[in-house]
Every structure is written in C-alpha cells, then in structure tokens.
Design a protein around this motif. Structure first.
Motif: not given
Length: 211
Positions: A152-164, A166-175
């Motif tokens: 969840x921290x990883x996801x929130x960190x990517x949200x803070x970078x402005x990632x959508x 879709x982009x978060x899923x691609x970065x973390x290799x999840x759905x």
C-alpha cells in the motif's frame, strides 16, 4: 494552452518557452521575479504558471512565496514549480490539486516535462520522486501511515508521483484491479470515506507527504 513562465535565468526562460512552443503550448509572458509573476497572472489569465523557486532579490524562496500568493487569489490555478533543490518549508503548503513540483534536471526529458505541464494544467498533481522522499523524512512515527502495508505504501508513493492506476499497475506488475483494491485499503486505513466535496486521492497524497 497559455502559460506564464517565472524564471530569473534568461537562457532557461527562453529555453522553456522554446520547449513549450515545440509542444504546441503558447507562452504569453516570461518574467524574472515574484511580483512580475503575480502581475502577469492577473493580466493574462493563463492556464498554467511555471515557477522557479529561487528568484530576485534574495534568490531564496521568492518564487514559492509568489506561487502561494497566486494560489491565495486563485485557489484552483495550476502551478508547476521547478527547483534545483527541494524547498521543504513551503512545498508541503503548495502541494495539492493542480500542482506540480519537479527538480530542474527533469526538464532534460522533454517528453516527461511536457506531459507534466499538460497533466498539471488539467488539474492533476505531478510530484518529483525526490521531493516525495525528502518530505517523507519529516514524518513522525505513530502517524496513520504506519498502518499501511508495504505494498500500500508503494501504491501511495506512486500516486504521489501523479501516476494513474494503469501506470501503477504496470510499474508494480499487477492488475489494475489489484491496484484499486490497494487504494481502497489506503482510503480505509487513512479514514478517508466517500464525500462529494473531497478528492480522496489528493487527500491521501497530502497525508503521505506529511502535510
């Protein structure tokens, strides 16, 4: 799109205007200090301001303070801050909806820079990862963030970078479904219930940045 640039370096100011022009973005004013920025925003009513942090007369934080004054007059006005360093004193106050904060080295990636300009102008938030790291260093233990899982921290960190999502899923290799599940968990653990007047994604990022 119409943009005002506030940057005291003539070379960088002209370079930014050229980059924007190549991307189909019109620079309606290019100024070199805080008061001129405020005047240009009032006179031209642009769609976005690109603001350097350090400008005359002291070359400390005049740009950020001018940006805050502009936002006081126009709370939803999009601002993209460029800085050589992370200015923690005011960064947390400025970060929110329709704001970007990038280190100047990111301008070297033209595609990424123009994407950030368009995203902020559209009401989005784009935060340089290094800004996130430094603002996080101010957090105290015992905050609600301690209840988040590592993912969840990883996801929130990517949200803070402005990632959508879709982009978060691609970065973390999840759905994307997995990302949505993590975001729902983040909202629940941060006590951010649904509310028509609130933007929960932005509120979660602000909590993450220790505002």
């Amino acid at each position: 799109m119409r943009v005002v640039i506030a940057e005291d370096s003539v070379l960088l100011r002209e370079g930014l205007a050229r980059l924007l022009a190549d991307g189909g973005i019109d620079t309606v004013a290019a100024v070199g200090d805080g008061p001129a920025l405020e005047a240009a925003v009032r006179a031209h009513r642009p769609d976005l301001a690109i603001v350097d942090v350090r400008m005359p007369p002291t070359h400390t934080d005049e740009g950020l303070r001018a940006a805050l004054r502009v936002r006081a007059e126009r709370p939803d006005f999009p601002i993209l801050v460029l800085s050589q360093y992370v200015e923690e004193r005011y960064a947390g106050d400025l970060i929110g909806r329709a704001v970007g904060y990038l280190l100047k080295e990111r301008v070297a990636d033209v595609t990424e820079f123009l994407e950030a300009v368009r995203q902020v102008a559209a009401g989005g938030t784009v935060i340089d990862p290094e800004v996130v790291v430094q603002l996080l260093s101010r957090q105290r233990r015992g905050a609600p963030l301690d209840s988040l899982s590592p993912r969840e921290r990883e996801v929130l960190a990517l949200m803070a970078e402005g990632r959508s999502n879709t982009a978060i899923a691609a970065r973390l290799v999840v759905t994307e479904g997995a990302v949505e599940k993590h975001i729902s968990g983040i909202f629940a653990k941060l006590a951010l219930g649904p509310a028509p007047e609130d933007h929960r994604r932005v509120l979660a990022v602000l909590t993450y940045l220790g505002r």
